[in-house]
Design a protein around this motif. Structure first.
Motif, PDB file in Angstrom:
ATOM      1  N   ILE A  45       0.862  -1.180   0.000  1.00  0.00           N
ATOM      2  CA  ILE A  45       0.000   0.000   0.000  1.00  0.00           C
ATOM      3  C   ILE A  45       0.900   1.232   0.000  1.00  0.00           C
ATOM      4  CG2 ILE A  45      -1.752   1.305   1.270  1.00  0.00           C
ATOM      5  CD1 ILE A  45      -2.548  -1.412   2.593  1.00  0.00           C
ATOM      6  N   LEU A  46       0.758   2.058  -1.026  1.00  0.00           N
ATOM      7  CA  LEU A  46       1.545   3.281  -1.123  1.00  0.00           C
ATOM      8  C   LEU A  46       0.627   4.470  -0.892  1.00  0.00           C
ATOM      9  CD1 LEU A  46       4.130   4.843  -1.805  1.00  0.00           C
ATOM     10  CD2 LEU A  46       3.491   4.645  -4.234  1.00  0.00           C
ATOM     11  N   ILE A  47       1.022   5.335   0.026  1.00  0.00           N
ATOM     12  CA  ILE A  47       0.280   6.562   0.287  1.00  0.00           C
ATOM     13  C   ILE A  47       1.031   7.705  -0.386  1.00  0.00           C
ATOM     14  CG2 ILE A  47      -0.504   8.176   2.063  1.00  0.00           C
ATOM     15  CD1 ILE A  47      -0.578   5.649   3.936  1.00  0.00           C
ATOM     16  N   LEU A  48       0.328   8.382  -1.281  1.00  0.00           N
ATOM     17  CA  LEU A  48       0.915   9.500  -2.007  1.00  0.00           C
ATOM     18  C   LEU A  48       0.263  10.802  -1.562  1.00  0.00           C
ATOM     19  CD1 LEU A  48       1.101   8.120  -5.653  1.00  0.00           C
ATOM     20  CD2 LEU A  48       2.999   8.481  -4.072  1.00  0.00           C
ATOM     21  N   GLY A  49       1.078  11.691  -1.019  1.00  0.00           N
ATOM     22  CA  GLY A  49       0.619  13.039  -0.727  1.00  0.00           C
ATOM     23  C   GLY A  49       0.868  13.908  -1.945  1.00  0.00           C
ATOM     24  N   SER A  50       0.615  15.184  -1.809  1.00  0.00           N
ATOM     25  CA  SER A  50       0.867  16.107  -2.915  1.00  0.00           C
ATOM     26  C   SER A  50       2.326  16.533  -2.901  1.00  0.00           C
ATOM     27  CB  SER A  50      -0.062  17.309  -2.830  1.00  0.00           C
ATOM     28  OG  SER A  50       0.037  17.919  -1.549  1.00  0.00           O
ATOM     29  N   PHE A  51       2.711  17.269  -1.854  1.00  0.00           N
ATOM     30  CA  PHE A  51       4.076  17.756  -1.683  1.00  0.00           C
ATOM     31  C   PHE A  51       4.229  18.103  -0.213  1.00  0.00           C
ATOM     32  CE2 PHE A  51       7.598  20.780  -1.898  1.00  0.00           C
ATOM     33  CZ  PHE A  51       8.471  20.098  -2.742  1.00  0.00           C
ATOM     34  N   LEU A  73       5.449   5.509   1.670  1.00  0.00           N
ATOM     35  CA  LEU A  73       5.088   6.937   1.584  1.00  0.00           C
ATOM     36  C   LEU A  73       5.874   7.598   0.468  1.00  0.00           C
ATOM     37  CD1 LEU A  73       5.297   8.079   5.341  1.00  0.00           C
ATOM     38  CD2 LEU A  73       3.215   7.659   4.017  1.00  0.00           C
ATOM     39  N   TRP A  74       5.191   8.493  -0.232  1.00  0.00           N
ATOM     40  CA  TRP A  74       5.853   9.315  -1.233  1.00  0.00           C
ATOM     41  C   TRP A  74       4.899  10.437  -1.563  1.00  0.00           C
ATOM     42  CZ3 TRP A  74       8.068   7.026  -6.462  1.00  0.00           C
ATOM     43  CH2 TRP A  74       9.169   7.781  -6.872  1.00  0.00           C
ATOM     44  N   ASP A  75       5.270  11.273  -2.499  1.00  0.00           N
ATOM     45  CA  ASP A  75       4.419  12.368  -2.956  1.00  0.00           C
ATOM     46  C   ASP A  75       4.320  12.316  -4.469  1.00  0.00           C
ATOM     47  OD1 ASP A  75       3.768  13.857  -0.498  1.00  0.00           O
ATOM     48  OD2 ASP A  75       5.929  14.165  -0.388  1.00  0.00           O
ATOM     49  N   VAL A  76       3.236  12.848  -5.011  1.00  0.00           N
ATOM     50  CA  VAL A  76       3.099  12.860  -6.464  1.00  0.00           C
ATOM     51  C   VAL A  76       4.062  13.862  -7.092  1.00  0.00           C
ATOM     52  CG1 VAL A  76       0.729  11.989  -6.509  1.00  0.00           C
ATOM     53  CG2 VAL A  76       1.120  14.451  -6.409  1.00  0.00           C
ATOM     54  N   LEU A  77       4.391  14.916  -6.355  1.00  0.00           N
ATOM     55  CA  LEU A  77       5.312  15.923  -6.871  1.00  0.00           C
ATOM     56  C   LEU A  77       6.688  15.777  -6.248  1.00  0.00           C
ATOM     57  CD1 LEU A  77       3.024  19.100  -6.826  1.00  0.00           C
ATOM     58  CD2 LEU A  77       3.418  17.472  -8.701  1.00  0.00           C
ATOM     59  N   GLY A  78       7.705  15.877  -7.081  1.00  0.00           N
ATOM     60  CA  GLY A  78       9.075  15.813  -6.590  1.00  0.00           C
ATOM     61  C   GLY A  78       9.683  17.182  -6.382  1.00  0.00           C
ATOM     62  N   ALA A  79       9.083  18.182  -7.019  1.00  0.00           N
ATOM     63  CA  ALA A  79       9.584  19.552  -6.902  1.00  0.00           C
ATOM     64  C   ALA A  79       8.474  20.517  -7.304  1.00  0.00           C
ATOM     65  CB  ALA A  79      10.809  19.757  -7.794  1.00  0.00           C
ATOM     66  N   CYS A  80       8.581  21.723  -6.805  1.00  0.00           N
ATOM     67  CA  CYS A  80       7.641  22.777  -7.173  1.00  0.00           C
ATOM     68  C   CYS A  80       8.146  24.089  -6.602  1.00  0.00           C
ATOM     69  CB  CYS A  80       6.228  22.474  -6.644  1.00  0.00           C
ATOM     70  SG  CYS A  80       6.066  22.569  -4.845  1.00  0.00           S
ATOM     71  N   GLU A  81       7.413  25.125  -6.912  1.00  0.00           N
ATOM     72  CA  GLU A  81       7.621  26.414  -6.254  1.00  0.00           C
ATOM     73  C   GLU A  81       6.398  26.644  -5.382  1.00  0.00           C
ATOM     74  OE1 GLU A  81       8.330  29.547  -9.075  1.00  0.00           O
ATOM     75  OE2 GLU A  81      10.247  28.685  -9.702  1.00  0.00           O
ATOM     76  N   ARG A  82       6.623  27.077  -4.150  1.00  0.00           N
ATOM     77  CA  ARG A  82       5.492  27.320  -3.257  1.00  0.00           C
ATOM     78  C   ARG A  82       5.944  28.187  -2.095  1.00  0.00           C
ATOM     79  NH1 ARG A  82       3.415  22.264  -0.406  1.00  0.00           N
ATOM     80  NH2 ARG A  82       5.197  22.757   0.863  1.00  0.00           N
ATOM     81  N   ALA A  83       5.124  29.155  -1.759  1.00  0.00           N
ATOM     82  CA  ALA A  83       5.296  29.930  -0.534  1.00  0.00           C
ATOM     83  C   ALA A  83       4.278  29.369   0.457  1.00  0.00           C
ATOM     84  CB  ALA A  83       5.052  31.405  -0.786  1.00  0.00           C
ATOM     85  N   GLY A  84       4.717  28.973   1.631  1.00  0.00           N
ATOM     86  CA  GLY A  84       3.819  28.389   2.624  1.00  0.00           C
ATOM     87  C   GLY A  84       3.634  26.901   2.392  1.00  0.00           C
ATOM     88  N   VAL A 129      -2.826   2.123  -4.190  1.00  0.00           N
ATOM     89  CA  VAL A 129      -2.239   3.453  -4.044  1.00  0.00           C
ATOM     90  C   VAL A 129      -3.326   4.349  -3.460  1.00  0.00           C
ATOM     91  CG1 VAL A 129      -1.145   5.404  -5.200  1.00  0.00           C
ATOM     92  CG2 VAL A 129      -0.693   3.066  -6.001  1.00  0.00           C
ATOM     93  N   GLY A 130      -3.053   4.882  -2.272  1.00  0.00           N
ATOM     94  CA  GLY A 130      -3.963   5.804  -1.603  1.00  0.00           C
ATOM     95  C   GLY A 130      -3.462   7.220  -1.774  1.00  0.00           C
ATOM     96  N   PHE A 131      -4.358   8.109  -2.135  1.00  0.00           N
ATOM     97  CA  PHE A 131      -3.999   9.503  -2.376  1.00  0.00           C
ATOM     98  C   PHE A 131      -4.485  10.347  -1.213  1.00  0.00           C
ATOM     99  CE2 PHE A 131      -4.196   7.288  -6.335  1.00  0.00           C
ATOM    100  CZ  PHE A 131      -3.039   7.708  -6.979  1.00  0.00           C
ATOM    101  N   ASN A 132      -3.546  10.978  -0.518  1.00  0.00           N
ATOM    102  CA  ASN A 132      -3.843  11.773   0.671  1.00  0.00           C
ATOM    103  C   ASN A 132      -4.324  13.155   0.233  1.00  0.00           C
ATOM    104  OD1 ASN A 132      -3.986  12.930   3.179  1.00  0.00           O
ATOM    105  ND2 ASN A 132      -1.874  12.494   3.755  1.00  0.00           N
ATOM    106  N   GLY A 133      -5.612  13.233  -0.116  1.00  0.00           N
ATOM    107  CA  GLY A 133      -6.217  14.503  -0.503  1.00  0.00           C
ATOM    108  C   GLY A 133      -6.497  14.599  -1.989  1.00  0.00           C
ATOM    109  N   GLN A 134      -7.232  15.640  -2.331  1.00  0.00           N
ATOM    110  CA  GLN A 134      -7.702  15.830  -3.706  1.00  0.00           C
ATOM    111  C   GLN A 134      -6.587  16.213  -4.681  1.00  0.00           C
ATOM    112  OE1 GLN A 134     -10.884  15.192  -4.795  1.00  0.00           O
ATOM    113  NE2 GLN A 134     -11.113  14.353  -2.742  1.00  0.00           N
ATOM    114  N   THR A 135      -5.599  16.962  -4.213  1.00  0.00           N
ATOM    115  CA  THR A 135      -4.524  17.377  -5.125  1.00  0.00           C
ATOM    116  C   THR A 135      -3.762  16.162  -5.626  1.00  0.00           C
ATOM    117  OG1 THR A 135      -4.337  19.539  -4.064  1.00  0.00           O
ATOM    118  CG2 THR A 135      -2.451  18.806  -5.373  1.00  0.00           C
TER     119      THR A 135
END
Length: 168
Positions: free
Chosen positions: A22-28, A78-89, A116-122
Motif C-alpha cells: 500500500i503506497l500513500i501519495l501526498g501532494s508535496f 510513503l511518497w508524494d506525487v510531486l518531486g519539486a515545485c515552487e510554493r510559498a507556505g 495506491v492511496g492519495f492523501n487529498g484531492q490534489t
C-alpha cells in the motif's frame, strides 16, 4: 514592481520496500515536513495517528527514525506525487511549476504493490494514471490540519478502505 517568486523546493525521498503493498501519495511536503526532512511532521497532521490505527501499532508515539521501518514492516510506503515545485507556505493551492515524481520504476521497486492511496484531492488528480497502470486507487480525505472540517473519526473511516479490500 515584480512580485517575488516562490522558493523552488525539492521533496523528500520515497519510503518504499519490495514488500510495500500500500503506497500513500501526498501532494508535496508542507513547510514543517521540509524543515524537519520528515513526512507529515506538522504536529496537527493526522497521518501518523491514522496509520497507528490502521496498523494496530503506535507509530505516532515512536521517534521518526523508528516509524519508517515499522511502517514498511506493515507493508505501507510513503511518497508524494510531486518531486519539486515552487510554493510559498504549505497550501497545495499555492503550488506553482509542479514537477511530478518519476514513477516509472515503481513496479520494479515495489513488485507487491496493489493499492495506491492519495492523501487529498490534489494528489488524487494522479489516480487515473495509477489505475491505468493496474493499481487499485483510493482518494482519501487529507490528513492535513488545513482540513479540520472532517473529524478524525470520519477520516479514519475513509482511510480504512486502504486495508479493507472490496470483495471481488
Amino acid at each position: 514592481m515584480p512580485t517575488p517568486s516562490a522558493p523552488s523546493l525539492t521533496g523528500l525521498a520515497p519510503v518504499l520496500a519490495p514488500a510495500t503493498r500500500i503506497l500513500i501519495l501526498g501532494s508535496f511536503p508542507g513547510a514543517a515536513s521540509l524543515a524537519a526532512q520528515q513526512y507529515y511532521a506538522h504536529p496537527r497532521n493526522q497521518l501518523w495517528p491514522i496509520l497507528s490505527a490502521l496498523t494496530g501499532e503506535d507509530l505516532a508515539g515512536l521517534p521518526y527514525a523508528e516509524r519508517l521501518p515499522r511502517l514498511l514492516a506493515h507493508g505501507f510506503g510513503l511518497w508524494d506525487v510531486l518531486g519539486a515545485c515552487e510554493r510559498a507556505g504549505s497550501l497545495d493551492s499555492a503550488i506553482r511549476k509542479p514537477a511530478a515524481n518519476d514513477f516509472a520504476r515503481l513496479r520494479e521497486l515495489c513488485p507487491r504493490l496493489e493499492t495506491v492511496g492519495f492523501n487529498g484531492q490534489t494528489s488524487g488528480k494522479f489516480a487515473p494514471q495509477f489505475a491505468a497502470a493496474g493499481y487499485r486507487t483510493v482518494i482519501l480525505p487529507s490528513s492535513s490540519p488545513a482540513h479540520a472540517s472532517v473529524s478524525f473519526e470520519q477520516k479514519l473511516q475513509a482511510w480504512r478502505q486502504l486495508v479493507n479490500q472490496p470483495s471481488l
